[in-house]
Design an enzyme around this catalytic site. Sequence first.
Site, PDB file in Angstrom:
ATOM      1  N   ARG A  90       0.832  -1.206   0.000  1.00 17.39           N
ATOM      2  CA  ARG A  90       0.000   0.000   0.000  1.00 17.39           C
ATOM      3  C   ARG A  90       0.860   1.247   0.000  1.00 17.39           C
ATOM      4  NH1 ARG A  90      -5.393  -0.979   0.861  1.00 17.39           N
ATOM      5  NH2 ARG A  90      -5.677  -3.223   1.081  1.00 17.39           N
ATOM      6  N   ASN A 106      12.532   1.116   2.448  1.00 19.61           N
ATOM      7  CA  ASN A 106      11.799   0.155   1.623  1.00 19.61           C
ATOM      8  C   ASN A 106      12.816  -0.650   0.824  1.00 19.61           C
ATOM      9  OD1 ASN A 106       9.549  -1.092   0.301  1.00 19.61           O
ATOM     10  ND2 ASN A 106       9.936   0.215  -1.482  1.00 19.61           N
ATOM     11  N   HIS A 108      13.267  -2.775  -2.827  1.00 27.19           N
ATOM     12  CA  HIS A 108      12.652  -2.937  -4.143  1.00 27.19           C
ATOM     13  C   HIS A 108      13.498  -3.913  -4.973  1.00 27.19           C
ATOM     14  CE1 HIS A 108      10.123  -1.936  -7.496  1.00 27.19           C
ATOM     15  NE2 HIS A 108      11.203  -1.828  -8.247  1.00 27.19           N
TER      16      HIS A 108
HETATM   17  C1  GRF Z   1      10.356  -8.398  -2.123  1.00 25.73           C
HETATM   18  O1  GRF Z   1      10.782  -8.848  -3.379  1.00 25.73           O
HETATM   19  C2  GRF Z   1      10.539  -6.905  -1.997  1.00 25.73           C
HETATM   20  O2  GRF Z   1      11.604  -6.423  -2.734  1.00 25.73           O
HETATM   21  C3  GRF Z   1       9.235  -6.380  -2.559  1.00 25.73           C
HETATM   22  O3  GRF Z   1       8.258  -7.289  -2.121  1.00 25.73           O
HETATM   23  C4  GRF Z   1       8.857  -8.564  -1.936  1.00 25.73           C
HETATM   24  C5  GRF Z   1       8.495  -9.023  -0.556  1.00 25.73           C
HETATM   25  O4  GRF Z   1       8.920 -10.346  -0.321  1.00 25.73           O
HETATM   26  N1  GRF Z   1       9.020  -5.026  -2.117  1.00 25.73           N
HETATM   27  P1  GRF Z   1       8.778 -10.982   1.118  1.00 25.73           P
HETATM   28  O5  GRF Z   1       7.328 -10.809   1.548  1.00 25.73           O
HETATM   29  O6  GRF Z   1       9.710 -10.256   2.039  1.00 25.73           O
HETATM   30  O7  GRF Z   1       9.156 -12.430   0.968  1.00 25.73           O
END
Ligand code: GRF
Length: 200
Positions: A90, A106, A108
């Site tokens: 979100r 965050n 990514h």
């Molecule tokens: C990860 O690939 C992260 O980079 C992205 O969402 C995914 C989350 O994976 N923002 P997890 O829930 O930590 O296994």
Amino acid sequence: MNIAVLASGNGSNFQAIARYIKENNIGAEIKLLISDVESAYVRKRARDYSVPDVFINPKEYENREGFNNKILNVLKENDIDLVLLAGFMRVLCPFFVAEYKNRMLNIHPALLPSFKGENAIKDAYDYGVKVTGVTVHFVDEKVDHGPIVLQEAVFVDKEDDLESLENKIHKTEHRLYPEAVRLLVEGKLEVKGRKVFVTD
Ligand code: GRF
């Protein structure tokens, strides 16, 4: 330092950070997991690490502001210093972001500013890039945009299919995110405009 993780899904990054903090004395504790998805697997992982988990149902709020306010109140009640987004699906309101300016990270799964958005690994794979990677960044008002803390390249090999690329990216994430958290907790990140200077 008190940390809260916000996550919506699987929680492998939550687990990587929780394990790192358990095994290394970095002067921080994950006080709380907040999820917007009742059935999210990350909630089980939190229980396995004895981290209190709170489910906040977005449907119970009239709008995004109300939902964000609720999260903010829970963070304040728990004296949270740092917020880590780990697969939190979100977009947070500007007032929330301002409250945790330079105190919210965050992760990514691509080399920003390339391949923003929810399907970054697949988008990069389908595009045919030879190099993609992982980015940890501070959160600002725009999605996948804030000052970059750490980045690491992941090469797309001839043999890679989407699944093997995903595995390589996730493995890198699980190393890079804890490292960024350590740097933040230890006060080794200095933000100047878009640039983050690491003094480790
Ligand atoms: C990860 O690939 C992260 O980079 C992205 O969402 C995914 C989350 O994976 N923002 P997890 O829930 O930590 O296994």
